[in-house]
Each structure stands twice: as C-alpha cells, then as structure tokens.
Design an enzyme around this catalytic site. Sequence first.
Site, PDB file in Angstrom:
ATOM      1  N   ARG A  71       0.842  -1.211   0.000  1.00 16.96           N
ATOM      2  CA  ARG A  71       0.000   0.000   0.000  1.00 16.96           C
ATOM      3  C   ARG A  71       0.871   1.253   0.000  1.00 16.96           C
ATOM      4  NH1 ARG A  71      -3.449   3.574  -1.093  1.00 16.96           N
ATOM      5  NH2 ARG A  71      -5.002   4.232   0.428  1.00 16.96           N
ATOM      6  N   GLY A 142      -7.125  -0.338   7.149  1.00 20.95           N
ATOM      7  CA  GLY A 142      -8.089   0.683   6.754  1.00 20.95           C
ATOM      8  C   GLY A 142      -9.464   0.116   6.459  1.00 20.95           C
ATOM      9  N   GLY A 143     -10.225   0.852   5.693  1.00 21.21           N
ATOM     10  CA  GLY A 143     -11.615   0.517   5.418  1.00 21.21           C
ATOM     11  C   GLY A 143     -11.812  -0.842   4.784  1.00 21.21           C
ATOM     12  N   GLU A 166     -13.362 -21.044  27.852  1.00 19.56           N
ATOM     13  CA  GLU A 166     -12.549 -21.647  28.922  1.00 19.56           C
ATOM     14  C   GLU A 166     -12.292 -20.680  30.074  1.00 19.56           C
ATOM     15  OE1 GLU A 166     -12.622 -24.626  28.414  1.00 19.56           O
ATOM     16  OE2 GLU A 166     -12.549 -24.857  26.255  1.00 19.56           O
ATOM     17  N   THR A 168     -13.380 -16.370  31.168  1.00 19.78           N
ATOM     18  CA  THR A 168     -13.090 -15.014  30.691  1.00 19.78           C
ATOM     19  C   THR A 168     -11.719 -14.538  31.153  1.00 19.78           C
ATOM     20  OG1 THR A 168     -14.029 -13.986  32.653  1.00 19.78           O
ATOM     21  CG2 THR A 168     -15.550 -14.410  30.799  1.00 19.78           C
ATOM     22  N   GLU A 170     -11.109 -12.012  32.920  1.00 18.79           N
ATOM     23  CA  GLU A 170     -11.201 -11.625  34.329  1.00 18.79           C
ATOM     24  C   GLU A 170     -11.070 -12.847  35.239  1.00 18.79           C
ATOM     25  OE1 GLU A 170     -12.651  -8.598  31.739  1.00 18.79           O
ATOM     26  OE2 GLU A 170     -13.307 -10.673  31.899  1.00 18.79           O
TER      27      GLU A 170
END
Length: 182
Positions: A71, A142-143, A166, A168, A170
Amino acid sequence: EPVQFLCDDHVIGRVRLIGVRLPSDARLGAEGQGMSLAMQTLELFRPTVGAAAVGMARRALDEAIAYTQQRQQFGQALAAMQATQLALAEMATDCEAAALLVQRAAQLADAGLPLGSASSMAKLFATEAAQRVVDRAVQLGGGQALVRGHILERLYRDVRALRIYEGTSEIQKLIIARHLLR
C-alpha cells in the site's frame, strides 16, 4: 423420566441429547466430583485456546505486513513509515510472547506436571494479545479490512470469542492471583 439436554444456540455448535441413559461404569470419576473434573479439563484446554489466539494473531500480522508493504501513501509504502514499523514491531512481540507462554503451559501439561497458573497466564496473555494484534492489523488495513469477508474482518469477529472460552480474561486474572496469594 428421560434426561433431556438441549444446546441449540451455542456459538460453536449444536448438541441435542434426548433420553440418553448411560451405565454407571461410563461415568467419569466418582459421583460428586463432576465440578472438579470440569475444572481440571478447563485447565488443560486453556493453552489450546491460547494456541488458537496465537494462530489468529500471526495471521493478522502476516496480513498487515503484506498490506503495508504494497500500500502506497504519500509516495511511499506504509511499511516505510516509522509509525507503521513501530506498530508491526509491537504486534510481532505480542505474538512471540504469547507463543512462549502457550508453549510453556503445553510442556508442563505434556510432562504431567501441575500447571499452576501457567494455563491461565497462557490463555489470558495470548487472547488479549491476539485482540490487540488483530485490532492493530484492522487499523493498518483501513476501510477494506472492515469489509465483510475480508480475512481481517473475520479475525476481528472470531478473536473476541477466545477471550470468553474456557473462562473469561477476568476469571483468568482471579486464578492467577489466587496462585500468587497461596
């Protein structure tokens, strides 16, 4: 009365068991130990979720590298820009660190050694790192990276679930803390 278990709306598949009866010798473990066995199973599967996250992160990194090399922006490839290089370096470091934690947990499991918090650390770090890597790859893409069907769009959707399977993120932190505070 026959046992009926229905799970029609789970994100990864459908299971329907109706009227299933098993002999007592088909039971896993002793009666009343189901929760303990389930927790041991989760501990063993957490590194596999981490491994899936590493695979997704590496694929996102490969896509980002290829895209930024081809790009052109402001007369040069995106990959020639320092900000892009810094992002790619962080993404690669996350991939490697996650892979090492997953490998460590897998080696402990293969050796039959106690996993302690290694399983939770591998799952936590790998899935959170994968989320960061995929998010950054989408940003660099990008888009077009948001167009339905693009590999990065699919990874962006898929990686989110890994932070839940399995246990979270937290829950993984709580498990790690409990091991630290023993």
